[in-house]
Design a protein around this motif. Structure first.
Motif, PDB file in Angstrom:
ATOM      1  N   TRP A 143       0.946  -1.703  -0.017  1.00 61.80           N
ATOM      2  CA  TRP A 143       0.022   0.191   0.129  1.00 61.80           C
ATOM      3  C   TRP A 143       0.805   1.185   0.409  1.00 61.80           C
ATOM      4  N   LEU A 144       1.972   1.365   0.573  1.00 64.31           N
ATOM      5  CA  LEU A 144       2.481   2.569   0.911  1.00 64.31           C
ATOM      6  C   LEU A 144       3.809   2.666   0.681  1.00 64.31           C
ATOM      7  N   GLY A 145       4.430   1.366  -0.159  1.00 65.20           N
ATOM      8  CA  GLY A 145       5.584   1.195  -0.843  1.00 65.20           C
ATOM      9  C   GLY A 145       7.562   1.498   0.089  1.00 65.20           C
ATOM     10  N   LEU A 146       8.007   2.251  -0.270  1.00 65.66           N
ATOM     11  CA  LEU A 146       8.967   2.860   1.158  1.00 65.66           C
ATOM     12  C   LEU A 146       8.294   3.099   1.745  1.00 65.66           C
ATOM     13  N   LEU A 147       7.751   3.838   2.508  1.00 64.60           N
ATOM     14  CA  LEU A 147       7.260   4.750   3.254  1.00 64.60           C
ATOM     15  C   LEU A 147       6.619   3.054   4.295  1.00 64.60           C
ATOM     16  N   GLY A 148       6.075   2.704   3.981  1.00 65.29           N
ATOM     17  CA  GLY A 148       5.823   1.138   4.661  1.00 65.29           C
ATOM     18  C   GLY A 148       6.348   0.373   5.531  1.00 65.29           C
ATOM     19  N   THR A 149       7.822   0.031   4.097  1.00 68.99           N
ATOM     20  CA  THR A 149       8.778  -0.499   5.463  1.00 68.99           C
ATOM     21  C   THR A 149       9.467   0.520   6.492  1.00 68.99           C
ATOM     22  N   GLY A 150       9.044   1.711   6.323  1.00 68.42           N
ATOM     23  CA  GLY A 150       9.597   2.514   7.517  1.00 68.42           C
ATOM     24  C   GLY A 150       8.795   2.697   9.543  1.00 68.42           C
ATOM     25  N   ILE A 151       7.424   2.309   8.353  1.00 65.41           N
ATOM     26  CA  ILE A 151       6.404   2.130   8.833  1.00 65.41           C
ATOM     27  C   ILE A 151       6.500   0.550   9.713  1.00 65.41           C
ATOM     28  N   VAL A 152       6.724  -0.891   9.454  1.00 65.60           N
ATOM     29  CA  VAL A 152       7.280  -1.854   9.612  1.00 65.60           C
ATOM     30  C   VAL A 152       8.025  -1.801  10.604  1.00 65.60           C
ATOM     31  N   ILE A 153       8.739  -1.137  10.321  1.00 62.20           N
ATOM     32  CA  ILE A 153       9.397  -1.522  11.602  1.00 62.20           C
ATOM     33  C   ILE A 153       9.507  -0.703  12.230  1.00 62.20           C
ATOM     34  N   LEU A 154       8.933   0.195  11.965  1.00 61.92           N
ATOM     35  CA  LEU A 154       8.407   1.491  13.838  1.00 61.92           C
ATOM     36  C   LEU A 154       7.668   0.248  14.283  1.00 61.92           C
ATOM     37  N   LEU A 155       7.056  -0.262  13.416  1.00 63.08           N
ATOM     38  CA  LEU A 155       5.341  -0.894  14.834  1.00 63.08           C
ATOM     39  C   LEU A 155       6.284  -2.928  15.157  1.00 63.08           C
ATOM     40  N   LEU A 156       7.073  -3.582  14.469  1.00 65.46           N
ATOM     41  CA  LEU A 156       7.620  -4.461  14.413  1.00 65.46           C
ATOM     42  C   LEU A 156       8.988  -4.494  15.588  1.00 65.46           C
ATOM     43  N   VAL A 157       9.627  -3.750  15.474  1.00 67.08           N
ATOM     44  CA  VAL A 157      11.006  -3.401  15.700  1.00 67.08           C
ATOM     45  C   VAL A 157      11.297  -2.400  16.953  1.00 67.08           C
ATOM     46  N   VAL A 158      10.807  -0.665  16.630  1.00 67.96           N
ATOM     47  CA  VAL A 158      11.107  -0.242  17.208  1.00 67.96           C
ATOM     48  C   VAL A 158      10.648  -0.103  18.357  1.00 67.96           C
ATOM     49  N   LEU A 159       9.480  -0.099  18.532  1.00 65.64           N
ATOM     50  CA  LEU A 159       8.037  -0.198  19.639  1.00 65.64           C
ATOM     51  C   LEU A 159       7.764  -1.793  19.832  1.00 65.64           C
ATOM     52  N   GLY A 160       7.628  -2.638  18.968  1.00 73.84           N
ATOM     53  CA  GLY A 160       7.610  -3.823  18.713  1.00 73.84           C
ATOM     54  C   GLY A 160       8.106  -5.074  20.251  1.00 73.84           C
ATOM     55  N   ASN A 161       9.561  -4.900  20.126  1.00 65.76           N
ATOM     56  CA  ASN A 161      10.723  -5.167  21.033  1.00 65.76           C
ATOM     57  C   ASN A 161      10.093  -4.992  22.374  1.00 65.76           C
ATOM     58  N   PRO A 162      10.846  -3.638  22.742  1.00 63.07           N
ATOM     59  CA  PRO A 162      10.499  -3.200  24.275  1.00 63.07           C
ATOM     60  C   PRO A 162       8.870  -3.524  24.849  1.00 63.07           C
ATOM     61  N   GLY A 163       8.240  -3.157  23.891  1.00 64.12           N
ATOM     62  CA  GLY A 163       6.594  -3.840  23.825  1.00 64.12           C
ATOM     63  C   GLY A 163       5.637  -4.852  24.232  1.00 64.12           C
ATOM     64  N   SER A 164       6.953  -5.636  23.783  1.00 64.83           N
ATOM     65  CA  SER A 164       6.365  -7.389  23.931  1.00 64.83           C
ATOM     66  C   SER A 164       6.526  -7.771  25.453  1.00 64.83           C
TER      67      SER A 164
END
Length: 344
Positions: free
Chosen positions: A240-261
């Motif tokens: 849906w979002l192309g390259l911007l989507g990659t950044g959003i996925v990193i934000l959700l799965l890694v940046v917030l996802g790991n400490p919030g897990s």
């Protein structure tokens, strides 16, 4: 001839600047999230079970609660139900009393840091009350996992693997498949990759490293599901979002996802805005389901399993709808020409 490079510079400079600024923003968010969440754990309302009719245990619990909010009492109508709560990870310990004094039943596999905190709090409370305290560990961590972190690290690995597989396919084939057939092939590729990654992860923490040697099958299934969930979600967002989507996925799965897990510290140790994240983000759900599989005989894993399946469905639907939407957009400019040719 000397003027040719200038238009090219104007073409790549904004895109490059946006990429650099985007990576700078993600790196800054990574530092803020990890340091902010993990530098100084502040436990609050760590749930401990107590039977409502157990007056001695209730009195000790009330005294503890009056001094600190690190522990939160959770009432049960029987000790059997309280133990069920311990086994499905609704609480981290069960406080009860008997002729010999107080008993604190814990499950260190749920969260060793939380178990240690609760044990310290009630050891001090029992000493002040002049009552003996016996501490038992009903679900101990594995000898190969003394800090209880292997399920979290394994979850991070398979989630990262799913995201990376989707990103690699996006780079090589384009972020959005050109049709449903290509989308199906991408989904099948992610599925095969996820199964292989789940098996590899299970073998590594099983026979190779001897952490969970008796749960290879269960770990492989959970790992494959988590990797596929991460891969399909990443593919959908990128479609849906192309390259911007990659950044959003990193934000959700890694940046917030790991400490919030809740994998490093129990959710009750995290800042308020991260405490409930493990119940819906992919790394948190994967960590919870792995703990349920290897330590708790699948008890308390229903929510995590449901959550990962919901993410898989959402990812598949998102990828397929993005594919159809973009296919129509690509076909739209050629439609008038075809119509005119048909009239001619």
């Amino acid at each position: 001839m000397d003027d040719e490079p200038e238009p090219r510079t104007r073409d790549w400079l904004p895109r490059t600047a946006a990429l650099v600024l985007g990576t700078l923003a993600l790196a800054s968010a990574f530092i803020a999230a990890y340091v902010g969440a993990l530098h100084k754990p502040d436990p609050k309302d760590v749930p401990v079970a107590v039977v409502t009719t157990d007056q001695q245990a209730q009195a000790v619990m009330s005294a503890v609660r009056a001094r600190t909010d690190t522990v939160k009492p959770v009432g049960y109508d029987s000790r059997a139900r309280a133990v069920d709560g311990l086994n499905d990870r609704s609480v981290y310990a069960v406080l009860s009393s008997g002729p010999g004094g107080l008993t604190l039943a814990t499950a260190s596999a749920g969260a060793p840091a939380a178990t240690e905190l609760v044990t310290d709090v009630f050891t001090q409370a029992a000493r002040q009350a002049g009552m003996p305290l016996q501490v038992t560990d009903e679900v101990p961590v594995s000898g190969g996992d003394p800090r209880g972190l292997v399920p979290f690290y394994l979850a991070v690995g398979v989630v990262l693997g799913g995201y990376l597989a989707s990103t690699a396919l996006g780079i090589s084939l384009g972020t959005s498949p050109r049709g449903l057939r290509q989308a199906g092939l991408r989904i099948a590729t992610l599925a095969v990759h996820s199964v292989l990654l789940g098996i590899i992860g299970a073998v590594l923490v099983g026979p190779v490293l001897d952490v969970f040697p008796h749960d290879v099958g269960a770990i492989a299934v959970v790992g494959a599901l988590a990797a596929f969930a991460a891969g399909t979600v990443a593919a959908a967002v990128q479609a849906w979002l192309g390259l911007l989507g990659t950044g959003i996925v990193i934000l959700l799965l890694v940046v917030l996802g790991n400490p919030g897990s809740g994998g490093i510290y129990a959710p009750e140790f995290l800042p308020a805005f991260l405490r409930g994240m493990h119940r819906w983000n992919v790394p948190g759900l994967a960590t919870d389901l792995l703990k349920s599989a290897v330590y708790f005989d699948w008890r308390g894993g229903g929510w995590a399993l449901t959550g990962l399946l919901v993410w898989v469905v959402a990812g598949l639907v998102g990828l397929l709808t993005a594919t159809m939407f973009r296919a129509r957009r690509r076909a739209a400019p050629t439609a008038p020409g075809r119509h005119a040719a048909a009239q001619g």
